[in-house]
Design a protein around this motif. Structure first.
Motif: not given
Length: 443
Positions: A102-113
């Protein structure tokens, strides 16, 4: 010969003196009494404040949780302008995959994953959400040289690039309580007949033979398929159709179920409860990974545990010495952060710190994982050393089957466990259903 006149000689003398004077006009002489002023050092501008978010599975009851937080604290102490949000979830919580996707597809990705490599990451890799690390590794020879080559190679994606920088690897195997086996005059289950005898004996005495849940049956699926189908077929996943040997794996699950192998509440418990059954001495065996030791509450259980390969199921083509393991996860640098001039350098510096040999060593000691760096691990329990020895002496080390197939397909394989062992579906039907889901996912 006439002598030059005095007038001519005088003119020549004056002319030569004039030339000498002209020749010296470009020479700069310092007055020894004058001391050159030293340039004042330029004041270093204060570094900009940077806020970074790191998402990982070093949360909950993870044995490396404190070591990971300490590594972040070390970095922020040395870099007071950087604040790090340590965002975590437990790997035993299936919801963490949903959160990442969800985060990676919604523009809410973390800086490091910190996440899996392989199929699990393919979606956001293909979408360009993370940065290939090849050039960044090559630009820092010291950092790159700190890793074992096999660790980096194990996280390489299909396009040939390395996106995930590994921290620790893992092995999985059959964790066995040696004392319970000895007390019941049983040999360790190194082959199928010994396994069946152990299951029957423990079940008759009210001891759970094999602590495993049906829903979160990750390790059951992985080991039975590898044992039945062997490394080559397991690595192909379902790409070439359903290998009939996979059916043998599911049939073997039912055989053990009929002998009373699983907990009576296997349909409702999760991996955490299964670990609790083994870790408190209520179960004789559990299929788990190198991270499991910290979850065993009873010190006597830890002291009496050893780790061995899962035996070959009836008709299986595995060697009996094939194991699950490798470096299946690592740190990703997201593209949004890489393109952010205010965050890029700090994020790369943090990644290098979190994957430095010193940090890797501390994490490996905490979670018993295989270090991705060239460091020595000491002070671990004998059971953990047995696990390392099992991996070192194995015929093959294989990535889990869920790294070869879509997550939805693996969910179907897990759901098929309960349906097959309780007789609601045949192994062939359960696998056919999973294959259908795999095909639909690729459309």
């Amino acid at each position: 010969m006439k002598r030059p006149s005095l007038v001519l000689m005088s003119m020549l003398l004056i002319f030569s003196m004039f030339l000498a004077a002209c020749g010296g006009t470009n020479e700069v002489k310092n007055d020894p009494k004058e001391t050159p002023k030293a340039e004042e050092p330029k004041k270093e501008e204060p570094k900009k404040d940077v806020a970074l978010r790191v998402f990982s599975t070093f949360g909950g009851t993870d044995t490396a949780r404190e070591a990971f937080q300490a590594a972040i604290d070390e970095f922020t102490t040395k870099n007071p302008n950087v604040k790090v949000d340590n965002d975590t979830m437990s790997a035993n919580d299936d919801g963490f995959r949903t959160k990442v996707n969800t985060d990676m597809s919604s523009g809410n990705e973390p800086d490091l994953l910190f996440y899996f490599a392989g199929v699990d990451a393919q979606g956001f890799v293909d979408a360009g959400k993370v940065v290939p690390m090849n050039d960044i590794l090559d630009a820092d020879a010291e950092w790159k040289a700190g890793f074992t080559p096999s660790a980096l190679e194990n996280t390489r994606q299909k396009d040939g690039n390395i996106y995930a920088i590994p921290l620790t690897g893992f092995y999985e195997g059959l964790f066995v309580n040696k004392k319970l086996f000895a007390d019941n005059n049983l040999e360790l289950p190194t082959d199928w007949e010994k396994m069946k005898k152990a299951v029957s004996t423990f079940a008759a005495k009210g001891i759970i033979p094999l602590a495993a849940p049906f829903d979160q049956s990750h390790y059951v699926v992985e080991h039975f398929i590898l044992s039945a189908a062997g490394p080559e077929s397991q690595a192909k996943g379902l790409a070439d159709g359903v290998d009939p040997n996979w059916e043998k794996g599911y049939a073997a699950m039912k055989e053990l179920y009929d002998l009373g192998a699983f907990p009576k509440d296997a349909a409702t418990i999760d991996l955490g409860m299964a670990s609790n059954y083994y870790g408190t001495g209520k179960a004789a065996m559990i299929l788990e990974g190198s991270w499991a030791f910290g979850g065993f509450a009873d010190a006597a259980v830890k002291d009496n545990t050893t780790v061995i390969p899962f035996p070959v199921v009836p008709g299986g083509v595995g060697s009996g010495n094939d194991i699950i393991g490798g470096f299946g996860s690592g740190f990703y640098l997201t593209k949004a952060t890489f393109d952010n001039a205010d965050k890029k350098d700090a994020a790369i510096a943090l990644m290098k710190h979190l994957t430095s040999p010193a940090t890797i060593q501390k994490i490996a000691v905490a979670n018993g994982g295989t270090p991705a760096a060239k460091v020595e691990i000491t002070g671990l329990a004998q059971a953990a050393m047995d696990g390392f020895a099992m991996a070192a002496n194995s015929k093959s080390i294989n990535n889990p089957v869920d790294s070869r197939i879509a997550p939805e397909t693996f969910s179907a394989l897990r759901a098929g466990v309960q349906q097959v062992v309780t007789g609601k579906k045949s192994p062939a039907d359960a696998l056919k259903e999973a294959k259908t889901i795999e095909d639909e996912n690729k459309k």
